[in-house]
Scaffold this motif. Structure first.
Motif, PDB file in Angstrom:
ATOM      1  N   ALA A  72      46.600  84.053  49.842  1.00 20.43           N
ATOM      2  CA  ALA A  72      46.146  82.807  49.220  1.00 20.43           C
ATOM      3  C   ALA A  72      45.300  82.057  50.241  1.00 20.43           C
ATOM      4  O   ALA A  72      45.831  81.470  51.188  1.00 20.43           O
ATOM      5  CB  ALA A  72      47.322  81.964  48.749  1.00 20.43           C
ATOM      6  N   ARG A  73      43.999  82.070  50.045  1.00 17.56           N
ATOM      7  CA  ARG A  73      43.070  81.550  51.047  1.00 17.56           C
ATOM      8  C   ARG A  73      43.311  80.081  51.367  1.00 17.56           C
ATOM      9  O   ARG A  73      43.392  79.685  52.533  1.00 17.56           O
ATOM     10  CB  ARG A  73      41.629  81.730  50.552  1.00 17.56           C
ATOM     11  CG  ARG A  73      40.582  81.407  51.595  1.00 17.56           C
ATOM     12  CD  ARG A  73      39.195  81.311  51.003  1.00 17.56           C
ATOM     13  NE  ARG A  73      38.991  80.042  50.314  1.00 17.56           N
ATOM     14  CZ  ARG A  73      37.795  79.546  49.966  1.00 17.56           C
ATOM     15  NH1 ARG A  73      36.705  80.257  50.225  1.00 17.56           N
ATOM     16  NH2 ARG A  73      37.682  78.393  49.349  1.00 17.56           N
ATOM     17  N   ASN A  74      43.411  79.240  50.330  1.00 14.34           N
ATOM     18  CA  ASN A  74      43.485  77.804  50.572  1.00 14.34           C
ATOM     19  C   ASN A  74      44.859  77.340  51.028  1.00 14.34           C
ATOM     20  O   ASN A  74      45.017  76.188  51.446  1.00 14.34           O
ATOM     21  CB  ASN A  74      43.046  77.038  49.326  1.00 14.34           C
ATOM     22  CG  ASN A  74      41.552  77.152  49.094  1.00 14.34           C
ATOM     23  OD1 ASN A  74      40.838  77.804  49.852  1.00 14.34           O
ATOM     24  ND2 ASN A  74      41.065  76.524  48.046  1.00 14.34           N
ATOM     25  N   LEU A  75      45.840  78.218  50.966  1.00 16.82           N
ATOM     26  CA  LEU A  75      47.139  77.940  51.582  1.00 16.82           C
ATOM     27  C   LEU A  75      47.186  78.429  53.026  1.00 16.82           C
ATOM     28  O   LEU A  75      48.140  78.126  53.748  1.00 16.82           O
ATOM     29  CB  LEU A  75      48.263  78.617  50.784  1.00 16.82           C
ATOM     30  CG  LEU A  75      48.525  78.097  49.367  1.00 16.82           C
ATOM     31  CD1 LEU A  75      49.581  78.960  48.689  1.00 16.82           C
ATOM     32  CD2 LEU A  75      48.961  76.645  49.383  1.00 16.82           C
ATOM     33  N   ASP A 112      43.176  81.590  58.779  1.00 18.53           N
ATOM     34  CA  ASP A 112      42.147  80.612  58.455  1.00 18.53           C
ATOM     35  C   ASP A 112      41.269  81.193  57.349  1.00 18.53           C
ATOM     36  O   ASP A 112      40.338  81.945  57.600  1.00 18.53           O
ATOM     37  CB  ASP A 112      41.333  80.309  59.718  1.00 18.53           C
ATOM     38  CG  ASP A 112      40.258  79.250  59.509  1.00 18.53           C
ATOM     39  OD1 ASP A 112      40.122  78.759  58.383  1.00 18.53           O
ATOM     40  OD2 ASP A 112      39.552  78.934  60.484  1.00 18.53           O
ATOM     41  N   TYR A 113      41.617  80.872  56.101  1.00 17.01           N
ATOM     42  CA  TYR A 113      40.872  81.340  54.917  1.00 17.01           C
ATOM     43  C   TYR A 113      40.829  82.866  54.848  1.00 17.01           C
ATOM     44  O   TYR A 113      39.809  83.475  54.546  1.00 17.01           O
ATOM     45  CB  TYR A 113      39.457  80.770  54.920  1.00 17.01           C
ATOM     46  CG  TYR A 113      39.359  79.414  54.245  1.00 17.01           C
ATOM     47  CD1 TYR A 113      40.374  78.478  54.385  1.00 17.01           C
ATOM     48  CD2 TYR A 113      38.249  79.073  53.483  1.00 17.01           C
ATOM     49  CE1 TYR A 113      40.278  77.232  53.776  1.00 17.01           C
ATOM     50  CE2 TYR A 113      38.146  77.827  52.877  1.00 17.01           C
ATOM     51  CZ  TYR A 113      39.162  76.909  53.025  1.00 17.01           C
ATOM     52  OH  TYR A 113      39.069  75.698  52.415  1.00 17.01           O
ATOM     53  N   GLN A 114      41.949  83.499  55.102  1.00 18.31           N
ATOM     54  CA  GLN A 114      42.036  84.952  55.214  1.00 18.31           C
ATOM     55  C   GLN A 114      41.874  85.658  53.857  1.00 18.31           C
ATOM     56  O   GLN A 114      41.970  85.048  52.801  1.00 18.31           O
ATOM     57  CB  GLN A 114      43.389  85.334  55.815  1.00 18.31           C
ATOM     58  CG  GLN A 114      44.570  85.285  54.851  1.00 18.31           C
ATOM     59  CD  GLN A 114      44.925  83.895  54.374  1.00 18.31           C
ATOM     60  OE1 GLN A 114      44.781  82.933  55.107  1.00 18.31           O
ATOM     61  NE2 GLN A 114      45.408  83.779  53.140  1.00 18.31           N
ATOM     62  N   HIS A 115      41.626  86.975  53.942  1.00 16.44           N
ATOM     63  CA  HIS A 115      41.471  87.837  52.770  1.00 16.44           C
ATOM     64  C   HIS A 115      42.180  89.177  53.006  1.00 16.44           C
ATOM     65  O   HIS A 115      42.501  89.537  54.136  1.00 16.44           O
ATOM     66  CB  HIS A 115      39.993  88.124  52.483  1.00 16.44           C
ATOM     67  CG  HIS A 115      39.234  86.960  51.939  1.00 16.44           C
ATOM     68  ND1 HIS A 115      38.888  85.877  52.712  1.00 16.44           N
ATOM     69  CD2 HIS A 115      38.751  86.705  50.693  1.00 16.44           C
ATOM     70  CE1 HIS A 115      38.220  85.001  51.966  1.00 16.44           C
ATOM     71  NE2 HIS A 115      38.118  85.483  50.743  1.00 16.44           N
ATOM     72  N   SER A 164      32.386  84.233  57.099  1.00 19.61           N
ATOM     73  CA  SER A 164      33.122  82.986  56.860  1.00 19.61           C
ATOM     74  C   SER A 164      33.989  83.067  55.624  1.00 19.61           C
ATOM     75  O   SER A 164      35.070  82.467  55.567  1.00 19.61           O
ATOM     76  CB  SER A 164      32.143  81.823  56.739  1.00 19.61           C
ATOM     77  OG  SER A 164      31.307  81.976  55.598  1.00 19.61           O
ATOM     78  N   VAL A 165      33.530  83.775  54.606  1.00 23.65           N
ATOM     79  CA  VAL A 165      34.307  83.968  53.385  1.00 23.65           C
ATOM     80  C   VAL A 165      34.239  85.441  53.006  1.00 23.65           C
ATOM     81  O   VAL A 165      33.466  86.210  53.561  1.00 23.65           O
ATOM     82  CB  VAL A 165      33.778  83.091  52.231  1.00 23.65           C
ATOM     83  CG1 VAL A 165      33.936  81.623  52.550  1.00 23.65           C
ATOM     84  CG2 VAL A 165      32.321  83.401  51.913  1.00 23.65           C
ATOM     85  N   SER A 196      32.190  93.289  56.213  1.00 28.69           N
ATOM     86  CA  SER A 196      31.807  91.923  56.544  1.00 28.69           C
ATOM     87  C   SER A 196      30.919  91.431  55.402  1.00 28.69           C
ATOM     88  O   SER A 196      29.692  91.521  55.460  1.00 28.69           O
ATOM     89  CB  SER A 196      31.067  91.892  57.889  1.00 28.69           C
ATOM     90  OG  SER A 196      30.853  90.577  58.327  1.00 28.69           O
ATOM     91  N   SER A 197      31.547  90.922  54.339  1.00 28.52           N
ATOM     92  CA  SER A 197      30.885  90.743  53.045  1.00 28.52           C
ATOM     93  C   SER A 197      29.741  89.744  53.069  1.00 28.52           C
ATOM     94  O   SER A 197      28.772  89.898  52.328  1.00 28.52           O
ATOM     95  CB  SER A 197      31.912  90.302  51.997  1.00 28.52           C
ATOM     96  OG  SER A 197      32.963  91.231  51.883  1.00 28.52           O
ATOM     97  N   GLU A 198      29.825  88.721  53.874  1.00 27.01           N
ATOM     98  CA  GLU A 198      28.775  87.713  53.905  1.00 27.01           C
ATOM     99  C   GLU A 198      27.774  87.953  55.024  1.00 27.01           C
ATOM    100  O   GLU A 198      26.883  87.130  55.231  1.00 27.01           O
ATOM    101  CB  GLU A 198      29.390  86.321  54.062  1.00 27.01           C
ATOM    102  CG  GLU A 198      30.059  85.809  52.811  1.00 27.01           C
ATOM    103  CD  GLU A 198      29.104  85.711  51.624  1.00 27.01           C
ATOM    104  OE1 GLU A 198      28.066  85.038  51.754  1.00 27.01           O
ATOM    105  OE2 GLU A 198      29.391  86.306  50.574  1.00 27.01           O
TER     106      GLU A 198
END
Length: 574
Positions: free
Chosen positions: A245-248, A270-273, A328-329, A345-347
């Motif tokens: 959960a990114r925002n958590l 920190d905003y992990q995936h 970053s995301v 590295s999607s972005e």
């Protein structure tokens, strides 16, 4: 110890259990029950046409013409795990390609946004541009779909198919602005559900109570058979659900039977995936890999990390970092059977495979942003046997400088810049006219500035503004003045372009600043609307980027409306 920092040292025996993840080769000998949707015709009649040919774009027309081997920057067959890779061509069309980049198979009539997964029977499932989860045959025939009952709800980010043919799906619940985890059967029915809104206060009391997207789940995986459960820890029961959960800033495990959150971890996230438990049979089995984006350090210390977490000890036992690695995301990580990790590295424009020692042994840099590259074993599904495969060929590194991810030299990232249509084109505007960023500069780079007055907001105001930009190498200490210009409201040319070479900071860490001062009758709020910097653009002729291959605009108004609905609901745009 079975693992040491920086080097994985252990392996476990291959076993299979009651849960068979389609993303794992550990269950390659286990058949999957995957019947066609028995009510497909009826549900299609009720929901109207899906995949209307008149609404599908022409992106796939390019595919027969491309030479994917040009996108492989390096490949060392003796150190890499050989397999067949899946990703989305131009973030739209699912393609399979070999280790040398040659495209082997595509689903030309399928359009996806963000996620595609291949089943062991050769069927592909995608998150569709129409806010549906859809499953297609190897030949592209629609076999199943899921559409939430409430039209305001929509699937997003991730799904995974279970052994019984059902799907686990992340669904945005519009009425609470939170995420559900739903299990959907072959008839499109919800047969199990976990609601994050009913668990926030009890399990995540730190959540942002004012956010319109407090959870932002972005990945889910059923746990595979693992050593922790075999040693008596019921929190890690196979089939329990691992969620990011990114925002958590949390990854956590939901007990499938009780719906209770039985484990969570957030130290340094920190905003992990992409939280993944490494399957049995792999080196470092039982650890949890996560792509730790480092979103909140984008103004200064931009760094991402792939981290391996011991879930029982709740600590990081290995990580991959590199000065040139930052997204970053988004982003993805996949543990491979030989102990390597496949990273997207999607972005920032690439997918690459690293060893436990951090050595890059395969790198794919297509002319578009990759999304979630995933590698399947050569015997993963029967259809692979019919693909025209060639002997893998080593590819020496094509460049003589280290790769630098695009966001490391982007002055602003998408979430902080504002869009403005001005003088017949769209500009990305920096909201703060005095700002600094720590960047890593690519070789032979130059920077282009666009700046000046917004005449639509200027009116009769009398104003003079001074625009200045400097860059200072944090390695050598040298400073270069990039721009020093003054514009008055009485000038003829109120919007200007300036380009200059970055001579003192090639392949170095540097701090770049823009600064604006002004004299005149404008209030501070008016000045922010009138005196503008567009996003400075740093480019290098030696670095191939995705820009020439970005997806075309959506083919129809319905798709665009659904896309904006998702982006707004998930906090990507205001």
């Amino acid at each position: 110890m079975f693992l040491k920092i920086g080097k994985f040292t252990a392996a476990a025996a291959v076993t299979t259990g009651t849960v068979c993840l389609l993303i794992s080769s550990a269950c390659r000998n286990q058949a999957l029950e995957n019947p066609a949707d028995p009510s497909l015709a009826q549900r299609l009649a009720e929901n109207g046409p899906i995949d209307d040919p008149s609404t599908i774009d022409d992106v796939a027309l390019d595919i027969p013409l491309v030479d994917g081997s040009e996108w492989i920057e390096s490949y060392r067959p003796n150190r890499s795990f050989e397999g067949i890779n899946l990703d989305l061509y131009r973030r739209r069309v699912p393609i399979l390609f070999d280790m040398n980049g040659r495209i082997l198979h595509t689903w030309t009539n399928v359009r996806a946004v963000g996620r595609a997964r291949l089943g062991r029977d050769g069927r592909i499932a995608v998150l569709g541009y129409d806010n549906l989860v859809k499953e297609y045959s190897w030949d592209g025939e629609l076999r199943w779909f899921y559409k939430p009952d409430r039209k305001e709800d929509f699937p997003h980010h991730d799904f995974v198919q279970l052994e019984n043919g059902n799907y686990l799906v992340i669904v945005r619940r519009a009425e609470t602005k939170t995420d559900d985890i739903r299990e959907i059967d072959r008839g499109g029915n919800v047969v199990w559900q976990w609601r994050s809104d009913l668990n926030l206060e009890r399990n995540f009391p730190h959540y942002d109570h004012d956010s319109s997207d407090p959870v932002h789940a972005n990945s889910l995986r059923p746990l595979p058979p693992n050593r922790w459960f075999e040693e008596g820890d019921s929190r890690f029961r196979p089939g329990n659900i691992l969620v990011s959960a990114r925002n958590l800033n949390r990854i956590f495990i939901i007990d499938k039977k009780t719906r209770e959150v039985v484990w969570q971890y957030g130290d340094g996230l920190d905003y992990q995936h992409e939280a993944n438990m490494v399957p049995q049979g792999y080196p470092h089995a039982g650890l949890i890999l996560v792509f730790n984006n480092g979103y909140n350090n984008y103004r200064e210390y931009r760094r991402s990390a792939i981290q391996a977490i011991d879930p029982v000890a709740s600590k990081v036992v290995w990580e991959y970092r590199d000065p040139g690695f930052y997204s970053s995301v988004a982003g993805a990580d996949q543990p491979l059977p030989n102990g390597n990790v496949l990273i997207t590295s999607s972005e920032s424009g690439r997918s690459f495979e690293v060893t436990p020692q951090g050595e890059t042994v395969w790198e794919w840099v297509p002319p578009f942003l990759p999304m979630h590259a995933f590698r399947y074993p050569l015997d993963y599904c029967p259809q692979f046997a019919s693909l025209r495969r060639e002997v893998p060929e080593a590819v020496p590194l094509k460049r003589n400088f280290p790769f630098i991810d695009l966001e490391l030299y982007a002055f602003t990232i998408p979430e902080e810049q504002l869009s403005l249509k001005y003088r017949g084109r769209n500009w990305w505007i920096i909201p703060d006219n005095t700002s600094c960023r720590d960047l890593r500069i690519p070789p032979d780079a130059s920077v282009e500035f666009n700046y000046g007055f917004n005449e639509d907001q200027l009116g009769q105001a009398q104003v003079k503004a001074h625009f200045r930009s400097i860059i200072t190498s944090r390695d050598s200490g040298k400073t270069q003045v990039l721009l020093d210009d003054t514009i008055s409201s009485s000038d003829q040319n109120l919007w200007r372009k300036h380009k200059t070479k970055l001579e003192e900071s090639q392949l170095q860490n540097a701090t770049m600043c823009i600064k604006t001062s002004y004299e005149g009758t404008l209030s501070p709020d008016d000045a922010r609307r009138v005196i503008l910097w567009a996003k400075p653009r740093i480019r290098s002729p030696l670095v191939r980027t995705y820009r020439e291959g970005r997806p075309r605009l959506p083919a129809n108004a319905q798709e665009e409306a659904l896309r904006i609905q998702q982006l707004k609901a998930l906090g990507y745009v205001q």
